[in-house]
Design an enzyme around this catalytic site. Sequence first.
Site, PDB file in Angstrom:
ATOM      1  N   SER A 134     -18.957  20.302 -36.083  1.00 45.38           N
ATOM      2  CA  SER A 134     -18.195  20.235 -34.839  1.00 45.38           C
ATOM      3  C   SER A 134     -17.179  21.375 -34.805  1.00 45.38           C
ATOM      4  O   SER A 134     -17.571  22.539 -34.892  1.00 45.38           O
ATOM      5  CB  SER A 134     -17.550  18.851 -34.703  1.00 45.38           C
ATOM      6  OG  SER A 134     -17.120  18.621 -33.389  1.00 45.38           O
TER       7      SER A 134
ATOM      8  N   HIS B 151     -24.075  13.321 -32.016  1.00 44.78           N
ATOM      9  CA  HIS B 151     -23.033  14.055 -32.732  1.00 44.78           C
ATOM     10  C   HIS B 151     -22.611  13.320 -34.001  1.00 44.78           C
ATOM     11  O   HIS B 151     -21.957  13.899 -34.866  1.00 44.78           O
ATOM     12  CB  HIS B 151     -21.830  14.227 -31.796  1.00 44.78           C
ATOM     13  CG  HIS B 151     -20.877  15.314 -32.186  1.00 44.78           C
ATOM     14  ND1 HIS B 151     -21.227  16.645 -32.209  1.00 44.78           N
ATOM     15  CD2 HIS B 151     -19.565  15.263 -32.565  1.00 44.78           C
ATOM     16  CE1 HIS B 151     -20.187  17.366 -32.575  1.00 44.78           C
ATOM     17  NE2 HIS B 151     -19.172  16.556 -32.811  1.00 44.78           N
TER      18      HIS B 151
END
Length: 647
Positions: free
Chosen positions: A503, A615
């Site tokens: 990320s 994610h």
Amino acid sequence: MRPEDVFELTGASDPRLRPGREEVAYVVWTIDAEANEYRQRIWLGSLDGSTPPRPFTAGPKDAQPRWSPDGTRLAFVSAREPGPRQLYVLPADGGEPQRLTELKEDVGEPVWSPDGTRLAFTARVRDAAYEEEDDKRRPPRRFTRLQFKLDNVGWTGDRRRHVFVVPADASAAPVQLTDGDFEHRNPAWSPDGARIAFVSARDEDWDIGVGSDVYTVPADGGEPERLTDGDGRYGSPAFSPDGALLAVKWQPGGFDFPWNTQIAVVDAEGGGGRRVLTASLERTCDPHPEMREPAWDGGEIVFAVEDRGHVHLYAVTAEGGEPRLVSGGAIVVGGYDARDGRTVHTATTLTGLAELFAGERRLTELGADFAAGRELVAPEHFLAVSPDGAEVDAWLVRPAGFEENARYPLLLTIHGGPFTQYGEGFFDEVQVYAGAGYGVVYANPRGSSGRDDAWGRAIRGPGEELGPGWGSVDYDDLMAVADEALRRFDFLDGDRTGVLGGSYGGYMTSWIVGRTNRFKAACSERAVNHLVSFYGSSDVGWVFKGFHGVFVHEDVETYLRMSPWTYAARIETPLLILHSEDDLRCNIEQAEQLFTTLRLLRKDAELVRFPAESHELTRSGNPVHRVQRFELLLEFFDRHLKSTDAA
């Protein structure tokens, strides 16, 4: 720890004290390797440890245990049949659980009414078009709101989350209390049972803002009423025992963040303003991932705090005053409850999985077998000094089987966020890398949480009134950490170093290799690589005006200057690019942008795509994929940092 040891991970979570009894209900989670699934089951434990903990529900997917006010029944959510999680109630003295709902979406956030006759909860409500299961015939989705998707959830613009109420005896179907094209969460009953508070944003342009407010709605139905005045981001309301106040999580609103979240109280009737109780701590009172609402215990409010790598429990009175430490030390608290002067919490330590504690007494030994069967290495804390004098918290994990005279390759791993923290809790990733023979360094550079507002806001911008922006002092801090580790620990081989992160940590990895060749291999995972396209492809990309001061359409050049993709031609480091195909936070196009450019430039780059993952792959992804990811990472770094050719 080896990659396949992921299947042996376990832990305790979400403890809830039983009213009137010296017992606590909590969730034990495990992993079924053959089924490739996570399992959850609710257990009971005695607070004094006089009797061993015992399973209370059958599983395999039971969670969110909530006691009735008199302690005679336990509500929980479960997927006992194929399909979404439903709400159940189980008598405390045994018997079969009674199902209260038959909804088409997962039930969550169950809360008992004060008299024990009803439960409030939240669930998504599908658009009628979902009745057509054949996507080739399904009508198109039509959205007018910007917030129409959410990572790990999917489409939300045609399935908003609403508040429901259902009788606890299953005598009637659930009644939907909220409606409209809005999102609702965090229900809480008033002590008299007349109202339910919740959090939402319901103004005309709610979807293009970042604020939220506390509302109440009559428990028997009616029009919601806003209690707070739109001056920030409110969350997790909890009524005081006398019903006069609501404890809330609060931070300033608008496109201006990050700020440390505070615990505050507001008048339960509205119009009384907001009183912040925790400013003196200079820490965020809303650790990531979010745990629960503040817990009232008489006149005190119990809450969790991030503090330089730890997560502790604190309490503060509703009148204010200095917050007091309830549970501290070298722990990372993951869940808690407080009642009648007693507290329980779950926590991990540097080498210990999540266990249940009553005060300082440890009630479970869930991780004992895991720890006994393998070498887990305790990270060592150290400080690194950045060029401008900033002191950065960092940790080193020595390789498993460490030998004094050996030399070891080094991996620098970088957390996401950026407003999160690495901590002094168990972290499977560093243990796997150490188990493979690497020294591992991780840190909380500027931009991280766990310290004062100035530390977290140090990488806002760029702009004179904001700050230098991403890839500035955070880069300096991380390089200082790597330098200090190599200086301090002479067994680390400075010629065999790698860097990785996910990320924002992936952003920093891509950024770093575009600025230095000091690392011999790198892995950029679920990264933000192209901030211009991230703006529209991410579920929250446009929100980052709060960091950078402007929207992309107002200043494209600034976003391009901050994008690692812009500097792809400078990258000489072999780069592994990992991404999940269903990632809605950092869309997979972020990986494709960088990989396409690097390949056209004939750079050493590899793209790995994980199907059916969001994610959250590294934290809650399919267990098989988590193992495969570790194997890929180790094969890649071994090839570049350990092989004869690399040497």
